[in-house]
Design an enzyme around this catalytic site. Structure first.
Site, mmCIF file in Angstrom:
data_model
loop_
_atom_site.group_PDB
_atom_site.id
_atom_site.type_symbol
_atom_site.label_atom_id
_atom_site.label_comp_id
_atom_site.label_asym_id
_atom_site.label_seq_id
_atom_site.Cartn_x
_atom_site.Cartn_y
_atom_site.Cartn_z
ATOM 1 N N GLY A 28 -3.284 1.201 12.967
ATOM 2 C CA GLY A 28 -2.932 0.234 14.023
ATOM 3 C C GLY A 28 -1.574 0.556 14.609
ATOM 4 O O GLY A 28 -1.394 0.567 15.846
ATOM 5 N N THR A 29 -0.637 0.841 13.748
ATOM 6 C CA THR A 29 0.721 1.185 14.191
ATOM 7 C C THR A 29 0.707 2.402 15.121
ATOM 8 O O THR A 29 1.412 2.441 16.134
ATOM 9 C CB THR A 29 1.604 1.499 12.964
ATOM 10 O OG1 THR A 29 1.596 0.373 12.100
ATOM 11 C CG2 THR A 29 3.027 1.824 13.362
ATOM 12 N N ILE A 72 -1.532 4.397 2.025
ATOM 13 C CA ILE A 72 -1.526 4.503 0.556
ATOM 14 C C ILE A 72 -2.849 5.110 0.080
ATOM 15 O O ILE A 72 -2.970 5.589 -1.028
ATOM 16 C CB ILE A 72 -1.297 3.100 -0.065
ATOM 17 C CG1 ILE A 72 -0.721 3.220 -1.476
ATOM 18 C CG2 ILE A 72 -2.566 2.280 -0.063
ATOM 19 C CD1 ILE A 72 -0.256 1.894 -2.039
ATOM 20 N N ASP A 73 -3.845 5.100 0.955
ATOM 21 C CA ASP A 73 -5.191 5.525 0.585
ATOM 22 C C ASP A 73 -5.418 7.036 0.695
ATOM 23 O O ASP A 73 -6.481 7.531 0.343
ATOM 24 C CB ASP A 73 -6.220 4.800 1.463
ATOM 25 C CG ASP A 73 -6.048 3.296 1.418
ATOM 26 O OD1 ASP A 73 -5.676 2.789 0.346
ATOM 27 O OD2 ASP A 73 -6.263 2.641 2.451
ATOM 28 N N GLY A 79 -8.100 0.233 -1.139
ATOM 29 C CA GLY A 79 -8.686 1.429 -0.554
ATOM 30 C C GLY A 79 -9.793 1.168 0.443
ATOM 31 O O GLY A 79 -10.192 2.040 1.191
ATOM 32 N N ARG A 80 -10.310 -0.033 0.427
ATOM 33 C CA ARG A 80 -11.403 -0.411 1.332
ATOM 34 C C ARG A 80 -12.496 0.649 1.354
ATOM 35 O O ARG A 80 -13.214 0.811 0.382
ATOM 36 C CB ARG A 80 -10.875 -0.694 2.733
ATOM 37 C CG ARG A 80 -11.760 -1.691 3.479
ATOM 38 C CD ARG A 80 -11.292 -1.950 4.882
ATOM 39 N NE ARG A 80 -10.067 -2.705 4.929
ATOM 40 C CZ ARG A 80 -9.295 -2.773 6.006
ATOM 41 N NH1 ARG A 80 -9.623 -2.135 7.091
ATOM 42 N NH2 ARG A 80 -8.198 -3.494 5.994
ATOM 43 N N ARG A 118 2.799 -7.455 10.958
ATOM 44 C CA ARG A 118 1.612 -7.149 11.756
ATOM 45 C C ARG A 118 1.701 -7.986 13.024
ATOM 46 O O ARG A 118 2.332 -9.034 13.040
ATOM 47 C CB ARG A 118 0.345 -7.483 10.986
ATOM 48 C CG ARG A 118 0.219 -6.716 9.672
ATOM 49 C CD ARG A 118 -1.115 -6.988 9.016
ATOM 50 N NE ARG A 118 -1.177 -6.442 7.674
ATOM 51 C CZ ARG A 118 -1.476 -5.170 7.396
ATOM 52 N NH1 ARG A 118 -1.727 -4.329 8.375
ATOM 53 N NH2 ARG A 118 -1.523 -4.755 6.156
ATOM 54 N N GLY A 165 1.167 -2.666 6.562
ATOM 55 C CA GLY A 165 1.320 -2.995 5.140
ATOM 56 C C GLY A 165 2.293 -2.071 4.435
ATOM 57 O O GLY A 165 2.706 -1.041 4.962
ATOM 58 N N GLY A 201 0.478 2.567 9.725
ATOM 59 C CA GLY A 201 -0.924 2.964 9.608
ATOM 60 C C GLY A 201 -1.611 3.184 10.945
ATOM 61 O O GLY A 201 -0.954 3.377 11.971
HETATM 62 N N1 LIG Z 1 -4.610 -1.089 19.412
HETATM 63 C C1 LIG Z 1 -3.322 -1.447 19.268
HETATM 64 N N2 LIG Z 1 -2.476 -1.391 20.314
HETATM 65 C C2 LIG Z 1 -1.184 -1.753 20.178
HETATM 66 N N3 LIG Z 1 -0.637 -2.162 19.010
HETATM 67 C C3 LIG Z 1 -1.423 -2.244 17.933
HETATM 68 C C4 LIG Z 1 -2.806 -1.889 17.998
HETATM 69 N N4 LIG Z 1 -3.341 -2.058 16.769
HETATM 70 C C5 LIG Z 1 -2.338 -2.511 15.995
HETATM 71 N N5 LIG Z 1 -1.191 -2.610 16.674
HETATM 72 C C6 LIG Z 1 0.111 -3.067 16.164
HETATM 73 O O1 LIG Z 1 0.530 -2.221 15.091
HETATM 74 C C7 LIG Z 1 1.163 -2.977 14.070
HETATM 75 C C8 LIG Z 1 0.560 -2.694 12.737
HETATM 76 O O2 LIG Z 1 -0.852 -2.764 12.834
HETATM 77 P P1 LIG Z 1 -1.774 -3.184 11.605
HETATM 78 O O3 LIG Z 1 -1.427 -4.547 11.165
HETATM 79 O O4 LIG Z 1 -3.168 -2.895 12.006
HETATM 80 O O5 LIG Z 1 -1.322 -2.223 10.415
HETATM 81 P P2 LIG Z 1 -1.535 -0.666 10.208
HETATM 82 O O6 LIG Z 1 -0.535 0.089 10.974
HETATM 83 O O7 LIG Z 1 -2.973 -0.314 10.460
HETATM 84 O O8 LIG Z 1 -1.173 -0.529 8.686
HETATM 85 P P3 LIG Z 1 -2.136 -0.827 7.409
HETATM 86 O O9 LIG Z 1 -2.840 0.449 7.134
HETATM 87 O O10 LIG Z 1 -1.187 -1.207 6.359
HETATM 88 O O11 LIG Z 1 -3.058 -1.937 7.800
HETATM 89 C C9 LIG Z 1 1.049 -4.431 14.486
HETATM 90 O O12 LIG Z 1 2.307 -4.843 14.975
HETATM 91 C C10 LIG Z 1 -0.007 -4.436 15.569
HETATM 92 O O13 LIG Z 1 0.267 -5.419 16.564
HETATM 93 O O1 LIG Z 2 -7.645 -6.520 2.580
HETATM 94 P P1 LIG Z 2 -8.185 -5.605 3.627
HETATM 95 O O2 LIG Z 2 -8.183 -6.177 4.988
HETATM 96 O O3 LIG Z 2 -9.459 -4.946 3.238
HETATM 97 O O4 LIG Z 2 -7.099 -4.435 3.739
HETATM 98 C C1 LIG Z 2 -6.600 -3.837 2.621
HETATM 99 C C2 LIG Z 2 -6.474 -2.389 2.884
HETATM 100 O O5 LIG Z 2 -5.184 -2.116 3.388
HETATM 101 C C3 LIG Z 2 -4.569 -1.196 2.555
HETATM 102 O O6 LIG Z 2 -3.829 -1.923 1.611
HETATM 103 C C4 LIG Z 2 -3.633 -0.286 3.315
HETATM 104 O O7 LIG Z 2 -4.301 0.415 4.261
HETATM 105 C C5 LIG Z 2 -5.722 -0.489 1.865
HETATM 106 O O8 LIG Z 2 -5.394 0.155 0.696
HETATM 107 C C6 LIG Z 2 -6.621 -1.604 1.616
HETATM 108 O O9 LIG Z 2 -7.916 -1.198 1.381
#
Ligand SMILES: Nc1ncnc2c1ncn2[C@@H]1O[C@H](COP(=O)(O)OP(=O)(O)OP(=O)(O)O)[C@@H](O)[C@H]1O
Ligand SMILES: O=P(O)(O)OC[C@H]1O[C@](O)(CO)[C@@H](O)[C@@H]1O
Length: 328
Positions: free
Chosen positions: A245-246, A273-274, A318-319, A218, A155, A243
């Site tokens: 996941g990334t 952002i949290d 912020g979840r 994502r 995100g 984040g």
């Molecule tokens: N366990 C994992 N192994 C490999 N790739 C992953 C894994 N989890 C997430 N990813 C990849 O990381 C990227 C971003 O993951 P995700 O959508 O969960 O966002 P994030 O990095 O957690 O950021 P946000 O905090 O905004 O959600 C996606 O391309 C996803 O496929």
């Molecule tokens: O809508 P969901 O799945 O709860 O995820 C939103 C969460 O992702 C973020 O926008 C970024 O990690 C958080 O601030 C927010 O709580």
């Protein structure tokens, strides 16, 4: 950012370890940053203070733990020197840069680490520590050799463009690197055709814009296709902003790079952002989020006060983390 460049492996009695504060503890919320891979590494010398360093685990899937005297524990991160021993090093170009060479102790000492807990008792163990970030005196890449890339995933968060800009500026102006590639649209951009050449000119104004100039997404994490692309393009420094996941994705990319024995650095730059990462002072973008939230709260307050029995309701992101709500 400086820590991508790591100091020389000394020939004897050294253990390699990353230079960025490598491993953020799990946040108190649900967010997990348990597998961040940060880049840059340095040897750990057996110091006179801690004489009993020992590597408990060197498996990339497990925490890299180094223990020392008085209950000292260093939670380190993997690095390419773990599997490519005896790599040549050179002086950090910053040593010849007048802007930095005048500052005493600008470089981070090879034995510097940051404690997880600041408050300690005289009889308590020294506890968990993390690798300290910052420039080292010795680095593993010649500037001409570096082919870096930057990708943003997950995100949006304020400051993404500023981080991209700072990486590009630092690489160009501090380290003399001239090949930096922008991967478009998150992880899947590694195996898309389009990329963007990132130069100081290209990124000059981007910090004034929201979002990410590279785009984000994502999904689309195909580890072997990503590493194929890294290998085919001759990339040897990978900067991954995103984040939890990334960062899990960054970790498995590193594992694959390690399996193939490549001299490729993977730098995970945590985005939230949290502000829900312990140890670091503040995550980038959090202040902007607080300011924006305050604007909304103030507006709702005015509305609520202006009518009888008025109620203002503002929903913030912020979840499971309450930092933004608390600070706003
Ligand atoms: N366990 C994992 N192994 C490999 N790739 C992953 C894994 N989890 C997430 N990813 C990849 O990381 C990227 C971003 O993951 P995700 O959508 O969960 O966002 P994030 O990095 O957690 O950021 P946000 O905090 O905004 O959600 C996606 O391309 C996803 O496929
Ligand atoms: O809508 P969901 O799945 O709860 O995820 C939103 C969460 O992702 C973020 O926008 C970024 O990690 C958080 O601030 C927010 O709580």
């Amino acid at each position: 950012m400086d820590s991508i460049f790591a100091p020389k492996s000394s020939s004897t009695s050294t253990l390699s370890s990353p230079a960025f504060i490598s491993r953020f503890l799990e946040a108190s919320s649900s967010r997990k940053f348990s597998s961040l891979t940060f880049v840059g590494s340095r040897p750990i010398r057996y110091s006179s203070y801690s004489t009993t360093f020992s590597m408990v685990s060197n498996d990339v899937s497990k925490p890299k733990i180094i223990t020392g005297d008085f209950g000292y524990v260093l939670e380190d991160v993997p690095h390419f020197t773990d599997y490519i021993p005896g790599l040549a090093t050179c002086s950090n170009p910053l040593q010849d840069n007048p802007a930095y060479s005048v500052v005493k102790q600008y470089f981070v000492h090879v034995d510097d680490s940051v404690p997880q807990k600041i408050v300690a008792h005289k009889d308590s163990p020294r506890g968990i520590h993390f690798r300290r970030a910052g420039p080292r005196q010795k680095v593993y890449f010649d500037a001409d050799e570096v082919h870096a890339c930057i990708v943003t995933c997950g995100g949006l968060c304020p400051g993404l463009n500023t981080v991209i800009r700072e990486i590009v500026y630092s690489l160009y102006h501090m380290y003399g690197v001239s090949r930096v590639l922008g991967i478009e649209g998150g992880y899947r951009g590694f195996y898309a055709r389009n990329t963007t050449a990132l130069t100081p000119k290209v990124v000059n104004d981007i910090h004034k814009r929201g979002g990410t100039i590279l785009g984000t997404s994502r999904g689309g994490h195909d580890t072997s296709k990503i590493v194929d692309s890294i290998q085919d393009r001759g990339i040897n420094q990978v900067y991954i902003i995103g984040g939890d996941g990334t960062q899990k994705g960054a970790s498995v990319i590193f594992e694959e790079i390690r399996r193939r024995g490549l001299k490729v650095v993977v730098a995970g730059i945590p985005k939230t952002i949290d502000n829900d990462i312990p140890v670091i002072d503040k995550s980038f973008g959090f202040d902007t989020a607080v300011e924006e939230a305050q604007r909304a709260i103030n507006a709702a307050h005015v509305e609520a006060e202006s009518v009888e029995n008025g109620i203002g309701l503002v929903k913030l992101m912020g979840r499971y983390s309450g930092m933004l709500q608390f600070s706003s």
